[in-house]
Design a protein around this motif. Structure first.
Motif, short mmCIF file in Angstrom:
data_model
loop_
_atom_site.label_atom_id
_atom_site.label_comp_id
_atom_site.label_asym_id
_atom_site.label_seq_id
_atom_site.Cartn_x
_atom_site.Cartn_y
_atom_site.Cartn_z
N ASP A 52 7.39 -13.11 40.13
CA ASP A 52 7.60 -13.82 38.87
C ASP A 52 7.14 -13.01 37.66
O ASP A 52 7.17 -13.49 36.54
CB ASP A 52 6.86 -15.17 38.88
CG ASP A 52 7.55 -16.21 39.74
OD1 ASP A 52 8.77 -16.08 39.98
OD2 ASP A 52 6.87 -17.15 40.19
N ALA A 76 3.96 -11.13 37.48
CA ALA A 76 2.53 -10.84 37.39
C ALA A 76 2.21 -9.49 38.02
O ALA A 76 2.97 -8.98 38.84
CB ALA A 76 1.72 -11.93 38.10
N SER A 77 1.09 -8.93 37.63
CA SER A 77 0.51 -7.75 38.29
C SER A 77 -0.81 -8.20 38.88
O SER A 77 -1.59 -8.88 38.22
CB SER A 77 0.25 -6.64 37.27
OG SER A 77 1.46 -6.17 36.73
N GLU A 78 -1.06 -7.85 40.13
CA GLU A 78 -2.29 -8.27 40.83
C GLU A 78 -3.03 -7.04 41.32
O GLU A 78 -2.40 -6.04 41.71
CB GLU A 78 -1.93 -9.16 42.03
CG GLU A 78 -1.19 -10.42 41.67
CD GLU A 78 -2.10 -11.61 41.47
OE1 GLU A 78 -3.24 -11.59 41.95
OE2 GLU A 78 -1.64 -12.57 40.83
N GLU A 98 1.39 -16.08 48.37
CA GLU A 98 1.08 -16.56 47.01
C GLU A 98 1.05 -15.38 46.03
O GLU A 98 1.63 -15.46 44.95
CB GLU A 98 -0.26 -17.28 46.99
CG GLU A 98 -0.27 -18.61 47.71
CD GLU A 98 -1.66 -19.20 47.79
OE1 GLU A 98 -2.53 -18.82 46.97
OE2 GLU A 98 -1.88 -20.04 48.67
N ILE A 99 0.37 -14.32 46.41
CA ILE A 99 0.28 -13.14 45.54
C ILE A 99 1.66 -12.53 45.33
O ILE A 99 2.05 -12.21 44.21
CB ILE A 99 -0.70 -12.11 46.13
CG1 ILE A 99 -2.13 -12.66 46.11
CG2 ILE A 99 -0.62 -10.78 45.38
CD1 ILE A 99 -3.12 -11.86 46.92
N HIS A 100 2.41 -12.37 46.42
CA HIS A 100 3.75 -11.78 46.31
C HIS A 100 4.66 -12.63 45.42
O HIS A 100 5.40 -12.09 44.59
CB HIS A 100 4.38 -11.62 47.70
CG HIS A 100 3.62 -10.66 48.57
ND1 HIS A 100 3.80 -10.62 49.93
CD2 HIS A 100 2.69 -9.72 48.28
CE1 HIS A 100 3.01 -9.69 50.44
NE2 HIS A 100 2.32 -9.13 49.46
N ARG A 101 4.57 -13.95 45.54
CA ARG A 101 5.39 -14.84 44.69
C ARG A 101 5.05 -14.66 43.22
O ARG A 101 5.94 -14.59 42.37
CB ARG A 101 5.15 -16.29 45.12
CG ARG A 101 6.42 -16.98 45.49
CD ARG A 101 6.21 -18.42 45.90
NE ARG A 101 6.48 -18.49 47.33
CZ ARG A 101 5.65 -18.94 48.25
NH1 ARG A 101 4.49 -19.41 47.92
NH2 ARG A 101 5.98 -18.94 49.51
N ARG A 102 3.74 -14.60 42.91
CA ARG A 102 3.34 -14.41 41.50
C ARG A 102 3.88 -13.09 40.96
O ARG A 102 4.35 -13.02 39.83
CB ARG A 102 1.82 -14.46 41.36
CG ARG A 102 1.25 -15.86 41.49
CD ARG A 102 -0.20 -15.93 41.04
NE ARG A 102 -1.09 -15.06 41.76
CZ ARG A 102 -1.81 -15.40 42.83
NH1 ARG A 102 -1.70 -16.61 43.33
NH2 ARG A 102 -2.62 -14.54 43.40
N CYS A 103 3.82 -12.05 41.77
CA CYS A 103 4.30 -10.73 41.33
C CYS A 103 5.82 -10.73 41.19
O CYS A 103 6.36 -10.09 40.28
CB CYS A 103 3.82 -9.65 42.28
SG CYS A 103 2.02 -9.42 42.22
#
Length: 77
Positions: free
Chosen positions: A33, A35-37, A26-31
């Motif tokens: 797209d 995003a920075s996490e 989930e985190i990798h997908r957002r990044c």
């Protein structure tokens, strides 16, 4: 290189740490797209049973034309 008794060279992190795969994907997908996490104290269970707190950040990296080419993970124990 080994992780516990597993040889991890050439293997996907999702296969090596299946208990974290869902959250990591989930985190990798957002990044991917854009995003920075970040996390300041992420508990991480080692193969020997000890727990480490990891600080990490994930940022997208960009191709010369501006498209996202992948992600970079920075981790500090």
């Amino acid at each position: 290189m080994a992780w516990g008794d597993q040889d991890i060279i050439g293997r996907c992190v999702y296969d090596i740490l299946p208990e974290r795969a869902g959250r990591s994907r989930e985190i990798h997908r957002r990044c991917l797209d854009g995003a920075s996490e970040r996390c300041e104290a992420d508990p991480f269970l080692r193969p020997d049973g000890t727990v480490e707190l990891h600080r990490w950040a994930i940022e997208p990296w960009h191709e010369s034309d501006g498209r996202i080419g992948g992600i970079v993970l920075f981790r500090k124990t």
